[in-house]
Design a protein around this motif. Structure first.
Motif, PDB file in Angstrom:
ATOM      1  N   PHE A 166       0.822  -1.195   0.000  1.00  0.00           N
ATOM      2  CA  PHE A 166       0.000   0.000   0.000  1.00  0.00           C
ATOM      3  C   PHE A 166       0.863   1.255   0.000  1.00  0.00           C
ATOM      4  N   ILE A 167       1.873   1.278   0.869  1.00  0.00           N
ATOM      5  CA  ILE A 167       2.721   2.455   0.997  1.00  0.00           C
ATOM      6  C   ILE A 167       4.168   2.007   0.851  1.00  0.00           C
ATOM      7  N   ILE A 168       4.784   2.411  -0.230  1.00  0.00           N
ATOM      8  CA  ILE A 168       6.134   1.951  -0.532  1.00  0.00           C
ATOM      9  C   ILE A 168       7.154   2.831   0.170  1.00  0.00           C
TER      10      ILE A 168
ATOM     11  N   LEU B  17       9.895   5.001  -4.771  1.00  0.00           N
ATOM     12  CA  LEU B  17       8.547   5.305  -5.243  1.00  0.00           C
ATOM     13  C   LEU B  17       8.547   5.625  -6.730  1.00  0.00           C
ATOM     14  N   ALA B  18       9.507   6.423  -7.160  1.00  0.00           N
ATOM     15  CA  ALA B  18       9.560   6.817  -8.567  1.00  0.00           C
ATOM     16  C   ALA B  18       9.684   5.593  -9.476  1.00  0.00           C
ATOM     17  N   LYS B  19      10.552   4.681  -9.114  1.00  0.00           N
ATOM     18  CA  LYS B  19      10.744   3.486  -9.936  1.00  0.00           C
ATOM     19  C   LYS B  19       9.473   2.635  -9.962  1.00  0.00           C
ATOM     20  N   SER B  20       8.777   2.567  -8.835  1.00  0.00           N
ATOM     21  CA  SER B  20       7.518   1.819  -8.780  1.00  0.00           C
ATOM     22  C   SER B  20       6.465   2.466  -9.663  1.00  0.00           C
ATOM     23  N   PHE B  21       6.370   3.793  -9.629  1.00  0.00           N
ATOM     24  CA  PHE B  21       5.395   4.508 -10.454  1.00  0.00           C
ATOM     25  C   PHE B  21       5.716   4.359 -11.931  1.00  0.00           C
ATOM     26  N   ILE B  22       6.979   4.397 -12.283  1.00  0.00           N
ATOM     27  CA  ILE B  22       7.392   4.219 -13.680  1.00  0.00           C
ATOM     28  C   ILE B  22       6.960   2.847 -14.181  1.00  0.00           C
ATOM     29  N   GLU B  23       7.228   1.832 -13.367  1.00  0.00           N
ATOM     30  CA  GLU B  23       6.899   0.458 -13.767  1.00  0.00           C
ATOM     31  C   GLU B  23       5.397   0.283 -13.945  1.00  0.00           C
ATOM     32  N   SER B  24       4.615   0.749 -12.979  1.00  0.00           N
ATOM     33  CA  SER B  24       3.165   0.549 -13.051  1.00  0.00           C
ATOM     34  C   SER B  24       2.547   1.373 -14.178  1.00  0.00           C
TER      35      SER B  24
ATOM     36  N   GLY C  73       0.985   0.119 -21.689  1.00  0.00           N
ATOM     37  CA  GLY C  73       1.613  -0.665 -22.737  1.00  0.00           C
ATOM     38  C   GLY C  73       2.893  -0.050 -23.269  1.00  0.00           C
ATOM     39  N   LEU C  74       3.626   0.634 -22.408  1.00  0.00           N
ATOM     40  CA  LEU C  74       4.868   1.288 -22.820  1.00  0.00           C
ATOM     41  C   LEU C  74       6.084   0.470 -22.417  1.00  0.00           C
ATOM     42  N   GLN C  75       7.174   0.687 -23.150  1.00  0.00           N
ATOM     43  CA  GLN C  75       8.419   0.016 -22.805  1.00  0.00           C
ATOM     44  C   GLN C  75       8.907   0.526 -21.454  1.00  0.00           C
ATOM     45  N   LYS C  76       9.400  -0.379 -20.632  1.00  0.00           N
ATOM     46  CA  LYS C  76       9.863   0.010 -19.308  1.00  0.00           C
ATOM     47  C   LYS C  76      11.037   0.980 -19.426  1.00  0.00           C
ATOM     48  N   LYS C  77      10.980   2.023 -18.601  1.00  0.00           N
ATOM     49  CA  LYS C  77      12.024   3.041 -18.640  1.00  0.00           C
ATOM     50  C   LYS C  77      12.718   3.154 -17.287  1.00  0.00           C
ATOM     51  N   THR C  78      13.936   3.677 -17.326  1.00  0.00           N
ATOM     52  CA  THR C  78      14.719   3.841 -16.100  1.00  0.00           C
ATOM     53  C   THR C  78      15.136   5.299 -15.949  1.00  0.00           C
ATOM     54  N   LEU C  79      15.515   5.661 -14.741  1.00  0.00           N
ATOM     55  CA  LEU C  79      15.937   7.027 -14.447  1.00  0.00           C
ATOM     56  C   LEU C  79      17.449   7.165 -14.601  1.00  0.00           C
ATOM     57  N   SER C  80      17.867   8.164 -15.337  1.00  0.00           N
ATOM     58  CA  SER C  80      19.297   8.434 -15.446  1.00  0.00           C
ATOM     59  C   SER C  80      19.808   8.984 -14.114  1.00  0.00           C
ATOM     60  N   PRO C  81      21.110   8.909 -13.866  1.00  0.00           N
ATOM     61  CA  PRO C  81      21.655   9.474 -12.623  1.00  0.00           C
ATOM     62  C   PRO C  81      21.276  10.941 -12.443  1.00  0.00           C
ATOM     63  N   ALA C  82      21.289  11.706 -13.537  1.00  0.00           N
ATOM     64  CA  ALA C  82      20.944  13.130 -13.443  1.00  0.00           C
ATOM     65  C   ALA C  82      19.471  13.307 -13.073  1.00  0.00           C
ATOM     66  N   ALA C  83      18.610  12.454 -13.631  1.00  0.00           N
ATOM     67  CA  ALA C  83      17.182  12.528 -13.314  1.00  0.00           C
ATOM     68  C   ALA C  83      16.948  12.163 -11.847  1.00  0.00           C
ATOM     69  N   GLN C  84      17.676  11.172 -11.373  1.00  0.00           N
ATOM     70  CA  GLN C  84      17.553  10.788  -9.967  1.00  0.00           C
ATOM     71  C   GLN C  84      17.979  11.934  -9.053  1.00  0.00           C
ATOM     72  N   GLU C  85      19.073  12.570  -9.400  1.00  0.00           N
ATOM     73  CA  GLU C  85      19.572  13.685  -8.598  1.00  0.00           C
ATOM     74  C   GLU C  85      18.571  14.840  -8.584  1.00  0.00           C
ATOM     75  N   LYS C  86      17.934  15.068  -9.736  1.00  0.00           N
ATOM     76  CA  LYS C  86      16.954  16.151  -9.826  1.00  0.00           C
ATOM     77  C   LYS C  86      15.746  15.868  -8.939  1.00  0.00           C
TER      78      LYS C  86
ATOM     79  N   LYS D 196       4.203  11.178  -8.186  1.00  0.00           N
ATOM     80  CA  LYS D 196       3.551  10.284  -9.147  1.00  0.00           C
ATOM     81  C   LYS D 196       3.215  11.027 -10.435  1.00  0.00           C
ATOM     82  N   ALA D 197       2.687  12.237 -10.297  1.00  0.00           N
ATOM     83  CA  ALA D 197       2.343  13.027 -11.469  1.00  0.00           C
ATOM     84  C   ALA D 197       3.580  13.374 -12.294  1.00  0.00           C
ATOM     85  N   ILE D 198       4.642  13.775 -11.612  1.00  0.00           N
ATOM     86  CA  ILE D 198       5.884  14.157 -12.297  1.00  0.00           C
ATOM     87  C   ILE D 198       6.480  12.963 -13.034  1.00  0.00           C
ATOM     88  N   VAL D 199       6.485  11.814 -12.391  1.00  0.00           N
ATOM     89  CA  VAL D 199       7.077  10.619 -12.991  1.00  0.00           C
ATOM     90  C   VAL D 199       6.249  10.146 -14.190  1.00  0.00           C
TER      91      VAL D 199
END
Length: 452
Positions: free
Chosen positions: A147-149, A329-336, A342-355, A369-372
């Motif tokens: 429920f809460i990651i 949380l960001a990685k979980s939101f990206i995956e879901s 129906g999109l290809q799974k994406k990952t966060l670059s180091p710069a995106a993570q830092e931002k 969640k909205a931003i991701v």
């Protein structure tokens, strides 16, 4: 007998051969081996629940197929490796269908093949036990992280309080900034409690007009007011035997607070326009972003109701205080989001993570969640770059896809975002979004889009 040992029964009427098998298997000190030379002796000892039985197919007192059947009936988790002096494919296939794990033909390589087979069984058994243990642990806590990651210390304290709340029927009060996940906590507590099979009813007090809130909570009788053409059951009755979640309880009009207090004290309601007392048994969970103690001082919230609702307090930390949970949380939101669309799974670059880590997230988890989700749409490749992370007012207001706009409105917004990103290069945006450039030009001409 040791309960933790991996038990192996060797059933073979040939004493010399059974000792040979024992010698080879004893190379593993974790194996506890017992030899039997008669089928009935082996069957009598099945209460010990051996992990493996090596079964000589040609026993003098019983048929091998019959022994296999008895073993699987009395100890279904025990794996059986049949050892036969005859290479009979039909018999082997039949025994495998009836539950045998393996079928070995007696020859000089049998001890080695048996060693490999038993090792595989042992590895599978260890894995199964580990999975069972994990499932048991998850079941005990209903895995609140579904429920809460989050793995931060702040969230571990929240999980601890949720666990305590779930074990009783105590009233729970949840406090936290907007977007921290208060309703998710309420659901987790309910679905881990003894009431989990009964209704969970959520009411957003702030979203219901003042003149309708009493009817919404307590129901009304036919003719109670204009438009009341039939009896209506209220939320408290709907939640009977279950849980009612009153979100934004701090917004409840003070004139209704006394009625709510009476319901909590007497465990009964009176429908609007009615006289009958209706007993209700609903667990109460409330949530607010306000400080109710301050509201009591201001005179906008009853002190007696405040203490009645306080119960077990759960304070949800803002996202900015949860450290690495932002990336989890960001990685979980990206995956879901990718899976749902129906999109290809994406990952966060180091710069995106830092931002992301450097942002204060005034809208908390809802904003993240909205931003991701927007970043997934914006990213051209499988790697989300830092310029795909856009901290917009729209994102801070809530979930990008949660405002129930029309498809045209969403389309317009996405095109505008791409125009902004690519310096209003219409041809490039048309290519990126796979739409006609004439469509974009027409929308600009109609003032639906800004071109500069």
């Amino acid at each position: 007998m040791k309960n933790t040992a991996f038990k192996i029964f060797i059933l073979d009427d040939d004493i010399w051969y059974s000792e040979l098998l024992e010698y080879h298997l004893s190379a593993n000190p974790d194996y506890e081996i017992h030899k039997f030379h008669a089928a009935q002796d082996c069957l009598t000892n099945l209460y010990q629940r051996p992990n493996v039985i090596t079964l000589d197919y040609s026993l003098p007192d019983k048929n091998g197929a019959e022994v296999l059947k008895r073993i699987k009936e009395q100890s279904p988790d025990t794996q059986v490796v049949v050892i036969s002096g005859q290479e009979d494919v039909a018999t082997a296939v039949d025994l495998l269908k009836k539950g045998a794990y393996d079928y070995l033909v007696k020859d000089e390589d049998t001890p080695e093949r048996l060693w490999n087979s038993v090792n595989k069984i042992c590895e599978s058994d260890s894995l199964r036990k580990e999975i069972d243990q994990l499932r048991e642990e998850i079941g005990q806590k209903y895995d609140f992280t579904n429920f809460i990651i989050g793995n931060s210390d702040a969230m571990k304290r929240v999980y601890n309080m949720m666990d305590k709340a779930a074990k009783t029927n105590i009233t729970v009060s949840i406090n936290g900034e907007t977007g921290t996940g208060k309703e998710l906590v309420a659901k987790a507590v309910h679905y881990n409690s003894t009431r989990k099979k009964a209704p969970y009813v959520a009411v957003n007090v702030a979203a219901i007009p003042r003149e309708l809130i009493e009817s919404e909570l307590f129901g009304h009788e036919k003719g109670a007011f204009t438009g009341a053409v039939s009896r209506r059951i209220g939320k408290f009755e709907e939640a009977n035997k279950g849980t009612i979640f009153l979100d934004e309880i701090g917004e409840l009009d003070i004139s209704l607070q006394a009625k709510l207090l009476r319901v909590l004290q007497e465990k009964e309601i009176t429908r609007v326009g009615g006289n009958s007392l209706v007993p209700v048994d609903a667990r109460i969970i409330v949530a607010t972003h306000k400080n109710l103690a301050d509201e009591v001082k201001k005179g906008t919230f009853r002190e007696d109701l405040y203490y009645r609702l306080l119960g077990l307090p759960i304070q949800l930390p803002p996202l900015r205080e949860r450290g690495g949970d932002i990336l989890v949380l960001a990685k979980s939101f990206i995956e879901s989001f990718s899976k749902e669309n129906g999109l290809q799974k994406k990952t966060l670059s180091p710069a995106a993570q830092e931002k992301l880590l450097s942002h204060s997230f005034p809208g908390n988890v809802r904003e993240l969640k909205a931003i991701v989700e927007l970043a997934v749409v914006m990213a051209d490749e499988t790697m989300i770059q830092d310029n795909d992370i856009i901290f917009t007012v729209e994102a801070r207001d809530g979930n990008f896809l949660a405002k129930e706009k029309s498809l045209k409105a969403y389309t317009t917004e996405i095109i505008q975002i791409f125009l902004d990103k690519y310096n209003y290069n219409v041809l490039l945006v048309a290519e990126k979004l796979d739409i006609g450039k004439s469509t974009i030009y027409r929308m600009i001409q109609n003032n639906e889009l800004k071109a500069e």
